[in-house]
Motif scaffolding. Structure first.
Motif: not given
Ligand code: GDP
Length: 497
Positions: A249-257, A486-497
């Motif tokens: 999450p958070g990377t800008t890839r929009d296609t699988i490459e 904060l919500k925007n940033i941390f919601s991209r993290f996984c549970i447990g991070k």
């Protein structure tokens, strides 16, 4: 330090797979929760010092090791424990249920790191670097994430912001006395300070191209006519090195490459799914698709079919070169299939079409023109000139065989060199889109300040622009935060991070 009332828990390792799983618990009751579910063989967790490891049993569930961390010396800054158990999803589930029954709460995504931020263990950009570090798949992206985690990047930004704050205070001083029409701040001095700060922000904004390439991979397009060997080449490059394309999450890839790491640098071959399909379609669609990927690339690998007639090769190269014109993309030109030259028996030569450019290379005697790679580059240049297509600077042809791997080491070297990252000296790089956008807005405001000074605009207007720039810089490391941010940033993290 902010005091959180509740104690959170979550698995810190992926469930399923591996031999051991770790469950993280953090909050005022972390040690008590551990004591209530684990029977320790040597005293309670509550009576243990920080940085100790305790062995115990969770009756009917598992034998575990529990690491004890005492506030403020933990990742979150709170009392914490990490329970290491056997990696069975059943066991992990069971332990979490016991923790919740004892008064714990399941953590939300990124909540541990969010607590670390709120408790002042790290600033916002460092918290984001944690996510980058976990996601880093190449030597260089790891190095950058690590240096950001250590905080040199945020101290640079903090210093820059401090300088702007000073500048603002000079201006505000003037503002306070504006009724008396006194000009306190020497405008030339202000302009000088401003120019320096602006240049610094510009440098950071410019570094995003490199930073993004390091974090997300250098975008490379492999282009050329259908059947030139693009897919074969890609497979040869990716080979056993095939990178797992992680859904970070958070990377800008929009296609699988397809990604591959060469020389410690991550390369991202763009729109390769399209390229692969293209061999089944009519030539035009195939070529158009692969040209479309040039726009997104930093480096373009032009694959020419070494067994095609020279005029065809020239034509397909001209189509590629025309799309490169004016850009600052790096170009690597390959003549592929050089292995096939060996496969042709000498007695077959007279029957072959002499315009195929492969013969002259291995069997100059049969050629009407000599086509070593340099000569081919010359022929390509001539053709481009005749068609009014600008000749790419330093045009050079590499002979390769995607099938046998001949020449691919040289190609890899060229790819690494084309990335232009070898000389990265550890200077601050912007790798995060959020930071980049904030810096761009800061730059915009600083330019407004400069225009304002130039035009002798009212000081309060200038001061407002300066405050905007200061706020933007501060938002990067979290000098000012909002719940949404904060919500925007941390919601991209996984549970447990
Ligand atoms: P694409 O359409 O550009 O993706 O081309 P492919 O990779 O599908 O290759 C087209 C054909 O050329 C296939 O039959 C490949 O096996 C063949 N080919 C590709 N590279 C080489 C090479 O280096 N040497 C030889 N002899 N054949 C190759």
């Amino acid at each position: 330090m902010k005091h959180f009332e509740d104690t959170i828990c979550a698995p810190a390792t992926p469930v399923g797979g591996g031999a051991i799983s770790i469950i993280r618990v953090s909050g005022p009751d972390a040690l008590r929760l551990a004591d209530s579910i684990v029977q320790f063989h040597t005293g309670a967790a509550l009576s243990s010092e920080g940085y100790t490891l305790k062995y115990g049993t969770i009756p009917g569930v598992d034998e575990v090791l529990v690491s004890i961390f005492r506030a403020p010396h933990s990742y979150t800054g709170e009392d914490s424990v990490e329970i290491s158990c056997h990696a069975s999803s059943y066991i992990v589930q069971k332990i979490l249920l016991l923790l919740v029954a004892a008064g714990g709460r399941m953590a939300e995504a990124g909540e541990f790191t969010r607590r670390a931020f709120v408790n002042g263990k790290m600033d916002l950009s460092q918290a984001e670097a944690v996510a980058d570090l976990i996601a880093s798949g190449s030597e260089l992206s790891h190095k950058v994430a690590l240096s950001q985690l250590k905080g040199s990047y945020s101290s640079e930004l903090k210093e820059l912001r401090e300088r702007l704050v000073e500048l603002a205070s000079l201006l505000e001083l003037e503002l306070d006395f504006s009724e008396e029409e006194v000009e306190f701040a020497d405008r030339a001095h202000l302009q000088g300070l401003l120019d320096k700060a602006t240049a610094h922000v510009e440098k950071l904004v410019d570094s995003f191209r490199t930073g993004n390439a390091i974090r997300n991979g250098v975008p490379v397009a492999i282009v050329g006519a259908v059947n030139a060997g693009k897919s074969t080449l890609l497979n040869a490059l990716v080979g056993e090195d095939r990178a797992i394309v992680s859904d970070v999450p958070g990377t800008t890839r929009d296609t699988i490459e397809e990604t591959v790491t060469l020389g410690g640098i991550l390369f991202r071959f763009i729109d390769t799914a399209g390229l692969r399909e293209s061999s089944d379609r009519i030539e035009k669609i195939g070529i158009d698709r692969s040209y479309a990927s040039i726009a997104k690339a930093q480096t373009v690998v032009a694959v020419l079919d070494g067994c095609a007639p020279l005029p065809d090769v020239q034509k397909s190269f001209a189509a590629i070169a025309a799309r490169l014109a004016g850009g600052d993309k790096k170009l690597i030109v390959l003549r592929n299939k050089v292995d096939s030259y060996d496969a042709i028996a000498p007695e077959e030569f007279p029957k072959m079409d002499r315009s195929y450019n492969c013969f002259e290379l291995k069997y100059p005697a049969f050629g009407t023109y000599e086509l070593d790679p340099e000569a081919l580059a010359g022929k390509l240049s001539e053709y481009l000139e005749s068609k009014d297509v600008p000749v790419p600077e330093g045009l050079e042809v590499l002979d390769v065989s995607a099938r046998t791997g001949e020449g691919l080491d040289m190609l890899k070297e060229r790819l690494v060199a084309s990335a232009g990252l070898a000389d990265w000296n550890g200077a601050s790089l912007v790798t995060n889109l959020r930071h980049y956008e904030a810096l761009e807005r800061a730059l915009d405001s600083l330019r407004q300040v400069s225009i304002g000074l130039d035009r002798k605009s009212p000081t309060d207007l200038i001061a407002q622009d300066l405050r905007d720039a200061i706020a933007e810089l501060g938002s990067i490391f979290g000098a000012v935060t909002t719940e949404d941010l904060l919500k925007n940033i941390f919601s991209r993290f996984c549970i447990g991070k």
